[in-house]
Design an enzyme around this catalytic site. Sequence first.
Site, PDB file in Angstrom:
ATOM      1  N   HIS A 175       2.495   7.210   0.755  1.00  0.00           N
ATOM      2  CA  HIS A 175       2.548   8.665   0.751  1.00  0.00           C
ATOM      3  C   HIS A 175       3.121   9.137   2.086  1.00  0.00           C
ATOM      4  O   HIS A 175       3.109   8.405   3.077  1.00  0.00           O
ATOM      5  CB  HIS A 175       1.153   9.256   0.545  1.00  0.00           C
ATOM      6  CG  HIS A 175       0.661   9.107  -0.855  1.00  0.00           C
ATOM      7  ND1 HIS A 175      -0.656   8.897  -1.168  1.00  0.00           N
ATOM      8  CD2 HIS A 175       1.317   9.146  -2.038  1.00  0.00           C
ATOM      9  CE1 HIS A 175      -0.796   8.817  -2.484  1.00  0.00           C
ATOM     10  NE2 HIS A 175       0.394   8.960  -3.036  1.00  0.00           N
TER      11      HIS A 175
ATOM     12  N   GLY B 213       8.631   8.509  -5.421  1.00  0.00           N
ATOM     13  CA  GLY B 213       7.415   8.505  -6.243  1.00  0.00           C
ATOM     14  C   GLY B 213       7.273   9.691  -7.176  1.00  0.00           C
ATOM     15  O   GLY B 213       7.086   9.520  -8.385  1.00  0.00           O
TER      16      GLY B 213
ATOM     17  N   ASP C 231       7.027   5.535  -8.881  1.00  0.00           N
ATOM     18  CA  ASP C 231       5.760   4.843  -9.143  1.00  0.00           C
ATOM     19  C   ASP C 231       5.756   4.259 -10.551  1.00  0.00           C
ATOM     20  O   ASP C 231       5.295   3.140 -10.783  1.00  0.00           O
ATOM     21  CB  ASP C 231       4.572   5.803  -8.987  1.00  0.00           C
ATOM     22  CG  ASP C 231       4.441   6.363  -7.583  1.00  0.00           C
ATOM     23  OD1 ASP C 231       4.817   5.672  -6.614  1.00  0.00           O
ATOM     24  OD2 ASP C 231       3.955   7.499  -7.450  1.00  0.00           O
TER      25      ASP C 231
ATOM     26  N   ASP D 260      -2.635   8.306   0.839  1.00  0.00           N
ATOM     27  CA  ASP D 260      -3.253   9.346   1.652  1.00  0.00           C
ATOM     28  C   ASP D 260      -4.369   9.978   0.822  1.00  0.00           C
ATOM     29  O   ASP D 260      -4.092  10.820  -0.037  1.00  0.00           O
ATOM     30  CB  ASP D 260      -2.219  10.391   2.061  1.00  0.00           C
ATOM     31  CG  ASP D 260      -2.822  11.525   2.863  1.00  0.00           C
ATOM     32  OD1 ASP D 260      -4.026  11.456   3.212  1.00  0.00           O
ATOM     33  OD2 ASP D 260      -2.092  12.491   3.148  1.00  0.00           O
TER      34      ASP D 260
ATOM     35  N   HIS E 204       1.905  14.247  -8.155  1.00  0.00           N
ATOM     36  CA  HIS E 204       2.134  13.232  -9.189  1.00  0.00           C
ATOM     37  C   HIS E 204       0.953  12.258  -9.280  1.00  0.00           C
ATOM     38  O   HIS E 204       1.114  11.083  -9.567  1.00  0.00           O
ATOM     39  CB  HIS E 204       3.448  12.492  -8.925  1.00  0.00           C
ATOM     40  CG  HIS E 204       3.487  11.737  -7.631  1.00  0.00           C
ATOM     41  ND1 HIS E 204       3.432  12.349  -6.409  1.00  0.00           N
ATOM     42  CD2 HIS E 204       3.569  10.417  -7.387  1.00  0.00           C
ATOM     43  CE1 HIS E 204       3.487  11.438  -5.462  1.00  0.00           C
ATOM     44  NE2 HIS E 204       3.557  10.256  -6.030  1.00  0.00           N
TER      45      HIS E 204
ATOM     46  N   ASP F 133       0.671   9.725 -12.113  1.00  0.00           N
ATOM     47  CA  ASP F 133       1.521   8.531 -11.974  1.00  0.00           C
ATOM     48  C   ASP F 133       0.864   7.503 -11.058  1.00  0.00           C
ATOM     49  O   ASP F 133       0.924   6.297 -11.309  1.00  0.00           O
ATOM     50  CB  ASP F 133       2.893   8.903 -11.396  1.00  0.00           C
ATOM     51  CG  ASP F 133       3.668   9.863 -12.280  1.00  0.00           C
ATOM     52  OD1 ASP F 133       3.395   9.906 -13.492  1.00  0.00           O
ATOM     53  OD2 ASP F 133       4.538  10.569 -11.748  1.00  0.00           O
TER      54      ASP F 133
ATOM     55  N   ARG G   8      -3.994   1.651 -12.342  1.00  0.00           N
ATOM     56  CA  ARG G   8      -4.575   1.103 -13.574  1.00  0.00           C
ATOM     57  C   ARG G   8      -3.813  -0.125 -14.029  1.00  0.00           C
ATOM     58  O   ARG G   8      -4.396  -1.135 -14.409  1.00  0.00           O
ATOM     59  CB  ARG G   8      -4.584   2.177 -14.676  1.00  0.00           C
ATOM     60  CG  ARG G   8      -5.192   1.702 -15.986  1.00  0.00           C
ATOM     61  CD  ARG G   8      -5.279   2.802 -16.998  1.00  0.00           C
ATOM     62  NE  ARG G   8      -4.359   2.879 -18.086  1.00  0.00           N
ATOM     63  CZ  ARG G   8      -3.714   1.904 -18.730  1.00  0.00           C
ATOM     64  NH1 ARG G   8      -3.803   0.684 -18.348  1.00  0.00           N
ATOM     65  NH2 ARG G   8      -2.954   2.133 -19.755  1.00  0.00           N
TER      66      ARG G   8
END
Length: 119
Positions: free
Chosen positions: A8, A55, A60, A80, A87, A90, A96
Amino acid sequence: MNIALIAHDQKKKELIDFVKDNEKLFSKHTLYGTGTTGKKIMENTNLHIARFLSGPYGGDQQIGNLIALGQMDMVFFFRDPLTAQPHEPDISALMRLCDVHSIPLASNKATALIFLNIL
């Protein structure tokens, strides 16, 4: 190993410094990154980063695709936790996928330092 490098905005300098400090180790692997992070790492090292979109624009998800296809071995994603991300869905999906496919994910420098023992 195929390694993804993501950060980030508020964590980009930290990731860049981490990669610079460990450039010799990272140079032995195939590196991928989201747009801006990959660009900044290349500007500050002699490493080549295969870059995806930024991203928020799908980078991502592009890395997540490689994870789902079994083509990513490790992810360094300096997140962060104090700043809301537009987002966030995402980011959650990427994390996950790392869990679903048992891909090591370092979300901070302390965990990343432990992962260096694997490299």
